[in-house]
Design a protein around this motif. Sequence first.
Motif, mmCIF file in Angstrom:
data_model
loop_
_atom_site.group_PDB
_atom_site.id
_atom_site.type_symbol
_atom_site.label_atom_id
_atom_site.label_comp_id
_atom_site.label_asym_id
_atom_site.label_seq_id
_atom_site.Cartn_x
_atom_site.Cartn_y
_atom_site.Cartn_z
ATOM 1 N N ASP A 43 3.778 -2.445 -7.965
ATOM 2 C CA ASP A 43 3.830 -2.297 -6.508
ATOM 3 C C ASP A 43 3.643 -3.644 -5.828
ATOM 4 N N LEU A 44 2.742 -4.460 -6.371
ATOM 5 C CA LEU A 44 2.541 -5.805 -5.836
ATOM 6 C C LEU A 44 3.739 -6.691 -6.130
ATOM 7 N N ARG A 54 0.824 -1.210 0.000
ATOM 8 C CA ARG A 54 0.000 0.000 0.000
ATOM 9 C C ARG A 54 0.859 1.261 0.000
ATOM 10 N N HIS A 55 1.971 1.216 0.708
ATOM 11 C CA HIS A 55 2.897 2.354 0.681
ATOM 12 C C HIS A 55 3.420 2.570 -0.737
ATOM 13 N N HIS A 86 0.484 13.089 -8.642
ATOM 14 C CA HIS A 86 -0.441 13.439 -9.722
ATOM 15 C C HIS A 86 0.032 12.863 -11.056
ATOM 16 N N GLY A 87 -0.892 12.175 -11.741
ATOM 17 C CA GLY A 87 -0.590 11.663 -13.070
ATOM 18 C C GLY A 87 0.284 10.435 -13.092
ATOM 19 N N VAL A 88 0.513 9.815 -11.938
ATOM 20 C CA VAL A 88 1.346 8.610 -11.870
ATOM 21 C C VAL A 88 0.598 7.553 -11.056
ATOM 22 N N MET A 89 0.570 6.323 -11.582
ATOM 23 C CA MET A 89 -0.197 5.261 -10.912
ATOM 24 C C MET A 89 0.448 3.901 -11.153
ATOM 25 N N HIS A 90 0.376 3.057 -10.153
ATOM 26 C CA HIS A 90 0.770 1.660 -10.326
ATOM 27 C C HIS A 90 -0.416 0.917 -10.935
ATOM 28 N N ALA A 91 -0.626 1.134 -12.233
ATOM 29 C CA ALA A 91 -1.754 0.522 -12.935
ATOM 30 C C ALA A 91 -1.382 -0.802 -13.579
ATOM 31 N N CYS A 92 -0.138 -1.240 -13.381
ATOM 32 C CA CYS A 92 0.299 -2.520 -13.945
ATOM 33 C C CYS A 92 0.741 -3.489 -12.852
ATOM 34 N N GLY A 93 0.558 -3.083 -11.594
ATOM 35 C CA GLY A 93 0.807 -4.009 -10.502
ATOM 36 C C GLY A 93 2.239 -4.161 -10.057
ATOM 37 N N ALA A 95 11.402 -8.692 -9.933
ATOM 38 C CA ALA A 95 10.217 -7.846 -9.798
ATOM 39 C C ALA A 95 10.533 -6.495 -10.412
ATOM 40 N N ASP A 96 9.616 -5.953 -11.209
ATOM 41 C CA ASP A 96 9.808 -4.620 -11.782
ATOM 42 C C ASP A 96 9.206 -3.565 -10.860
#
Length: 395
Positions: free
Chosen positions: A107-108, A23-24, A98-105, A78-79
């Motif tokens: 972070d997991l 989550r961090h 802003h404008g940045v997201m872990h949308a490909c996982g 892990a990437d």
Amino acid sequence: MPLKDEIKAIASEIRDDILAKRRHLHQHPELSFKEFNTSAFIKKSLDEWGIPWMPAANTGVIATLQGNKTDKTIALRADMDALPIQEETNLTFKSINHGVMHACGHDLHVASLLGVAHILKRLEKKINGTVKLVFQPAEEILPGGAIKILQEGVLLNPKVDVILGQHIMPSIESGKVGIRKGRFMASMDEIRIKVKGKGGHGAEPHNNNDPVVAASTIIVTLQQIVSRSNNPKTPSVLSFGKIEANGSTNIIPDVVFIEGTFRTMDEHWREEAHKKIIEVSKSVAGGLGCECDIDIKRGYPCLHNCETLTDKIHSYMREYIGDTNIIETDIWMASEDFAYYAQNFSSCFYLLGTGYYGRTNPSLHTPTMEINEECIETGMGLMSYLTFRYLNLTE
């Protein structure tokens, strides 16, 4: 206690800590080769567990666990990077950048590999070999972080025998995994075409060489490369997602820009297709009184899972999660720079189910992508078990 049960017990025990780390990371995503805080977070966790590490590929981290023997070496990857997407979830830990997201996982991926590191450290005395944990930057942009990892030679001395990687998949239910031997993921190339004509008033097309019509015709004609020149047995995709013509309702511009992607599962056909894309584009443009410049930026190669290794990994997966939780997946036309590792070492890249049962799960690379966090125990526990089984560890 059997090794499998011991791993599951530790995975359950550390679940909340690894969940907090995920989550961090999700809340603080960073773009490719800018993963400075992510890298620092990984190093801090490794230091707390007494696991030695070294920097690699700018922001990357390579951690090493040395067991009782040195005859086998396995790498786990892990990437780390996120995507330039504005998050639109309602998560309490949604991205604050802003404008940045872990949308490909990714972070997991990082959190799971940290969990693996913790488990392996706890069972360090049972390791009969060497384990390299590869926290790799910049999977999302060319030329990618994997090639830099390889160029720096950090997977040598001792040389890696095999490398494993996992990728989240929202379309697979959490608790399950997907695996495929042989060809698995496609190559990826970026195509940019500049069509140059003679613009002017939209009411006087006879006085112009219309690059908009030429560009449109190029896009339609290029589709025949896949439908007519390609062997139907070879999966291929040619898609154009961007057209830029800075004209107006009554203004024909001088120049039109087109951008797209070409993907396939065959490296020989890939080379042939590049030539045909150039030939057809120039021919069509010239026939309509225009010119064009074509730039094909070569991306990642096809990803091929070693058949012998993947058969072994599949059998180890059955031991850990049971046959009913393993899906033999189809080919995936997405692209991954893990393919570079696969060109150098025996490799297996598999999918970790992250979907919620009974509901539609937003896909990867979308602003609403979420994961079922129940997958974390499966992700870190399974990869730990695969590592032990490959190294022939005794209980």
